[in-house]
Design a protein around this motif. Structure first.
Motif, PDB file in Angstrom:
ATOM      1  N   ASP A  38       0.836  -1.187   0.000  1.00 50.62           N
ATOM      2  CA  ASP A  38       0.000   0.000   0.000  1.00 50.62           C
ATOM      3  C   ASP A  38       0.881   1.251   0.000  1.00 50.62           C
ATOM      4  O   ASP A  38       1.762   1.395   0.845  1.00 50.62           O
ATOM      5  N   PRO A  39       0.661   2.187  -0.941  1.00 48.86           N
ATOM      6  CA  PRO A  39       1.545   3.357  -1.018  1.00 48.86           C
ATOM      7  C   PRO A  39       1.460   4.267   0.194  1.00 48.86           C
ATOM      8  O   PRO A  39       2.455   4.901   0.565  1.00 48.86           O
ATOM      9  N   VAL A  40       0.281   4.368   0.825  1.00 49.26           N
ATOM     10  CA  VAL A  40       0.170   5.193   2.023  1.00 49.26           C
ATOM     11  C   VAL A  40       0.928   4.536   3.176  1.00 49.26           C
ATOM     12  O   VAL A  40       1.685   5.194   3.904  1.00 49.26           O
ATOM     13  N   ALA A  41       0.761   3.221   3.344  1.00 42.84           N
ATOM     14  CA  ALA A  41       1.454   2.523   4.426  1.00 42.84           C
ATOM     15  C   ALA A  41       2.972   2.632   4.274  1.00 42.84           C
ATOM     16  O   ALA A  41       3.696   2.696   5.281  1.00 42.84           O
ATOM     17  N   ARG A  42       3.468   2.651   3.032  1.00 42.22           N
ATOM     18  CA  ARG A  42       4.917   2.766   2.824  1.00 42.22           C
ATOM     19  C   ARG A  42       5.464   4.098   3.312  1.00 42.22           C
ATOM     20  O   ARG A  42       6.674   4.234   3.512  1.00 42.22           O
ATOM     21  N   ALA A  43       4.617   5.073   3.488  1.00 37.52           N
ATOM     22  CA  ALA A  43       5.071   6.400   3.921  1.00 37.52           C
ATOM     23  C   ALA A  43       5.404   6.446   5.406  1.00 37.52           C
ATOM     24  O   ALA A  43       5.909   7.465   5.888  1.00 37.52           O
ATOM     25  N   PHE A  44       5.132   5.345   6.130  1.00 38.99           N
ATOM     26  CA  PHE A  44       5.310   5.349   7.583  1.00 38.99           C
ATOM     27  C   PHE A  44       6.177   4.181   8.038  1.00 38.99           C
ATOM     28  O   PHE A  44       6.177   3.114   7.443  1.00 38.99           O
ATOM     29  N   ARG A 208       6.434   6.777  12.676  1.00 38.52           N
ATOM     30  CA  ARG A 208       7.374   7.796  12.186  1.00 38.52           C
ATOM     31  C   ARG A 208       7.264   7.901  10.672  1.00 38.52           C
ATOM     32  O   ARG A 208       6.807   6.972  10.006  1.00 38.52           O
ATOM     33  N   SER A 209       7.716   9.016  10.144  1.00 37.55           N
ATOM     34  CA  SER A 209       7.674   9.213   8.699  1.00 37.55           C
ATOM     35  C   SER A 209       8.766  10.191   8.291  1.00 37.55           C
ATOM     36  O   SER A 209       9.132  11.090   9.063  1.00 37.55           O
ATOM     37  N   ASN A 210       9.269  10.009   7.076  1.00 39.93           N
ATOM     38  CA  ASN A 210      10.236  10.955   6.527  1.00 39.93           C
ATOM     39  C   ASN A 210       9.547  12.187   5.951  1.00 39.93           C
ATOM     40  O   ASN A 210      10.214  13.166   5.609  1.00 39.93           O
ATOM     41  N   PHE A 211       8.223  12.133   5.806  1.00 39.59           N
ATOM     42  CA  PHE A 211       7.475  13.286   5.305  1.00 39.59           C
ATOM     43  C   PHE A 211       7.119  14.199   6.477  1.00 39.59           C
ATOM     44  O   PHE A 211       6.701  13.740   7.537  1.00 39.59           O
ATOM     45  N   ASN A 212       7.276  15.488   6.261  1.00 41.06           N
ATOM     46  CA  ASN A 212       6.868  16.433   7.304  1.00 41.06           C
ATOM     47  C   ASN A 212       5.514  17.078   7.005  1.00 41.06           C
ATOM     48  O   ASN A 212       4.939  17.743   7.871  1.00 41.06           O
ATOM     49  N   GLU A 213       4.957  16.844   5.781  1.00 43.61           N
ATOM     50  CA  GLU A 213       3.644  17.360   5.441  1.00 43.61           C
ATOM     51  C   GLU A 213       2.951  16.375   4.511  1.00 43.61           C
ATOM     52  O   GLU A 213       3.549  15.921   3.529  1.00 43.61           O
ATOM     53  N   MET A 214       1.701  16.026   4.830  1.00 44.54           N
ATOM     54  CA  MET A 214       0.923  15.093   4.026  1.00 44.54           C
ATOM     55  C   MET A 214      -0.416  15.733   3.715  1.00 44.54           C
ATOM     56  O   MET A 214      -1.153  16.137   4.625  1.00 44.54           O
TER      57      MET A 214
END
Length: 318
Positions: A38-44, A208-214
């Motif tokens: 899942d692309p959203v799950a990969r973001a975390f 955790r995530s490497n993105f600071n804005e979603m």
């Protein structure tokens, strides 16, 4: 400066629609590969591993998820056909209000309470079951993934599946006979005639995530973003220049001309002007395009006129 990732639907959803010449050239020169999951799950980064949507959205909605396991039991509309029953509407498409939830839930509470799964709805479109200690957690897909599919294809098999199928059938009878649904139909509104079980789990130890804005309307993504300390915001109408590592959820887009005009072309312009370090396009079928400024000099790479074209699995030989 920073990076941007665009989450997009499967490429086939765009059919044979054509990209603009400048975008076609740049994407033809991009690095391509395939990714799974899942692309959203990969973001975390989630520990323990998993995708416990119900617990994380429950914490965001009600603040009481700690100490219990949760399962989403979202209201949906299905349509019976010769082969089963297909999921046709869920979430915001149903236009549910607090009054709708207050009218429908009391008839369902005895059914699920007697089964040991108390049901409630802190948000009209997000209904929850609190699972007892030691309960087996069913692994079920979310409704967005199953839209248009047969409901029973997404229920678990075996003895565990038998219990959930029985509960679902009883809930469907209650909802089908409910006078509030008759009133919704009379008013030209879609009835809530089933539930969708999904997202089972407990609150993770860390997110955790490497993105600071979603940015996007997906409630699961927003809840996990807040749990990870990232900014969760609504999707803007078009590309917005900014700093940091940003993720834009565009999985609902079907018009390639609009996507190109409002998102891809301005993103590529920011790459050329050094307003952006790198960009990534992640499609629902697992294809990924990684965009970097220096790729514009790969003059030997042919343009990609549409996303359904066969394209190389990775970089062409240098």
């Amino acid at each position: 400066m920073g990076t941007a990732t665009l989450l997009l639907p499967p490429r086939a959803r765009f059919g044979g629609q054509r990209l603009s010449q400048s975008t076609a050239r740049w994407l033809g020169r991009a690095h391509q590969d395939n990714v799974e999951g899942d692309p959203v799950a990969r973001a975390f980064d989630i520990l323990p591993r998993g995708w416990p949507v119900a617990a994380v959205t429950r914490q965001r909605d009600a603040g009481d998820a700690a100490g219990s396991a949760w399962l989403r039991a979202d209201p949906v509309h299905i349509r019976p056909d010769i082969n089963g029953a297909r999921l046709l509407a869920h979430g915001d498409a149903l236009g549910l209000t607090v009054s709708d939830a207050d009218a429908l839930l009391p008839s369902l509470k005895p059914l699920f309470g007697d089964a040991g799964f108390p049901i409630d709805a802190p948000v009209p479109t997000r209904w929850y079951l609190r699972l007892p200690e030691g309960a087996e957690l069913p692994v079920l897909a979310g409704p967005a993934r199953a839209l248009g599919a047969d409901l029973f294809d997404y229920l678990p098999d075996g003895s565990q599946g038998r219990r959930w199928r029985a509960l679902l059938s009883e809930a469907q009878v209650v909802l089908h006979n409910h006078p509030h649904n008759a009133a919704r139909v009379a008013a030209g509104r879609t009835p809530v005639n089933s539930l969708w079980f999904w997202g089972a789990g407990r609150l993770p130890d860390h997110v955790r995530s490497n993105f600071n804005e979603m940015l996007g309307g997906d409630d699961a993504m927003q809840a996990f973003a807040e749990a990870a300390g990232a900014t969760a915001a609504a999707l803007p109408e078009r590309w917005r220049t900014g700093e940091g590592h940003r993720l834009f959820d565009l999985r609902h887009v079907r018009d390639l001309a609009l996507l190109d005009r409002d998102w891809l072309s301005p993103l590529l312009a920011d790459l050329r002007s050094h307003e952006l370090d790198a960009g990534t396009l992640e499609f629902g079928d697992g294809r990924r395009f990684r965009l970097e400024r220096g790729q514009r000099w790969r003059l030997w790479r042919r343009p990609i006129q549409s996303f359904v074209e066969q394209s190389p699995a990775g970089d062409a030989p240098e």
